[in-house]
Scaffold this motif. Structure first.
Motif, PDB file in Angstrom:
ATOM      1  N   ARG A  56       0.847  -1.195   0.000  1.00 49.59           N
ATOM      2  CA  ARG A  56       0.000   0.000   0.000  1.00 49.59           C
ATOM      3  C   ARG A  56       0.880   1.242   0.000  1.00 49.59           C
ATOM      4  N   SER A  57       0.565   2.174  -0.888  1.00 48.30           N
ATOM      5  CA  SER A  57       1.303   3.434  -0.942  1.00 48.30           C
ATOM      6  C   SER A  57       0.386   4.550  -0.456  1.00 48.30           C
ATOM      7  N   ASN A  58       0.926   5.720  -0.305  1.00 53.75           N
ATOM      8  CA  ASN A  58       0.146   6.842   0.205  1.00 53.75           C
ATOM      9  C   ASN A  58      -0.437   7.714  -0.897  1.00 53.75           C
ATOM     10  N   GLY A  59      -0.185   7.388  -2.124  1.00 57.44           N
ATOM     11  CA  GLY A  59      -0.593   8.240  -3.233  1.00 57.44           C
ATOM     12  C   GLY A  59      -2.038   8.034  -3.668  1.00 57.44           C
ATOM     13  N   LEU A  60      -2.968   8.656  -2.960  1.00 55.23           N
ATOM     14  CA  LEU A  60      -4.376   8.525  -3.316  1.00 55.23           C
ATOM     15  C   LEU A  60      -4.668   9.153  -4.677  1.00 55.23           C
ATOM     16  N   THR A  61      -4.013  10.262  -4.982  1.00 53.34           N
ATOM     17  CA  THR A  61      -4.238  10.879  -6.288  1.00 53.34           C
ATOM     18  C   THR A  61      -3.694   9.986  -7.397  1.00 53.34           C
ATOM     19  N   GLU A  62      -2.594   9.299  -7.121  1.00 58.39           N
ATOM     20  CA  GLU A  62      -2.050   8.354  -8.110  1.00 58.39           C
ATOM     21  C   GLU A  62      -3.012   7.191  -8.319  1.00 58.39           C
ATOM     22  N   ALA A  63      -3.610   6.704  -7.239  1.00 58.85           N
ATOM     23  CA  ALA A  63      -4.583   5.620  -7.346  1.00 58.85           C
ATOM     24  C   ALA A  63      -5.787   6.069  -8.169  1.00 58.85           C
ATOM     25  N   ASN A  64      -6.256   7.269  -7.918  1.00 55.20           N
ATOM     26  CA  ASN A  64      -7.390   7.802  -8.688  1.00 55.20           C
ATOM     27  C   ASN A  64      -7.032   7.956 -10.157  1.00 55.20           C
TER      28      ASN A  64
END
Length: 134
Positions: free
Chosen positions: A94-102
């Motif tokens: 799990r990474s912290n990049g929510l914008t990357e996931a989106n």
């Protein structure tokens, strides 16, 4: 380069979905390797196989309806993976990049929606041809 047949364009779009989808699925959590990842892959490969089948059949109403249903199942599985947070993973962690996931989810989702629009157009053109022949 512009393709002369719409069926060739739809195959190209499906290949584009497959390539991007496989990159994203390789980053999903390890515990989903044989679960949701496998179901998404299988659904996408079946969509591709049904596209080829529809191109080769003379009477393809049932094949097109199967293709439409399987495409919708693919869309649903990809959405479930997003809702479960699997696009947040990078190399199985799990990474912290929510914008990357989106961004990753939206890129794949847009391609799947475009593919669905192409399938829908194919179905509508077949219905219109049937209506004109009657």
């Amino acid at each position: 380069m512009k393709k002369s047949h719409p069926e060739a364009a739809i195959l190209d779009k499906c290949r584009e979905v497959l390539l991007l989808m496989n990159v994203h699925l390789n980053h999903f959590p390890r515990h989903e390797k044989y679960g949701l990842c496998q179901q998404i892959r299988q659904a996408a490969y079946e969509v591709y196989g049904l596209l080829v089948e529809c191109q080769k059949r003379y009477h393809n109403k049932t094949s097109l309806s199967r293709l439409d249903v399987r495409h919708e199942q693919l869309r649903a599985l990809v959405n479930v993976a997003f809702e479960l947070g699997y696009y947040d993973y990078r190399d199985g962690r799990r990474s912290n990049g929510l914008t990357e996931a989106n961004r990753r989810f939206m890129a794949l989702s847009v391609l799947i929606n475009e593919l669905g629009a192409m399938i829908g157009g194919w179905i509508r053109s077949l219905r219109a041809a049937d209506g004109a022949a009657a």
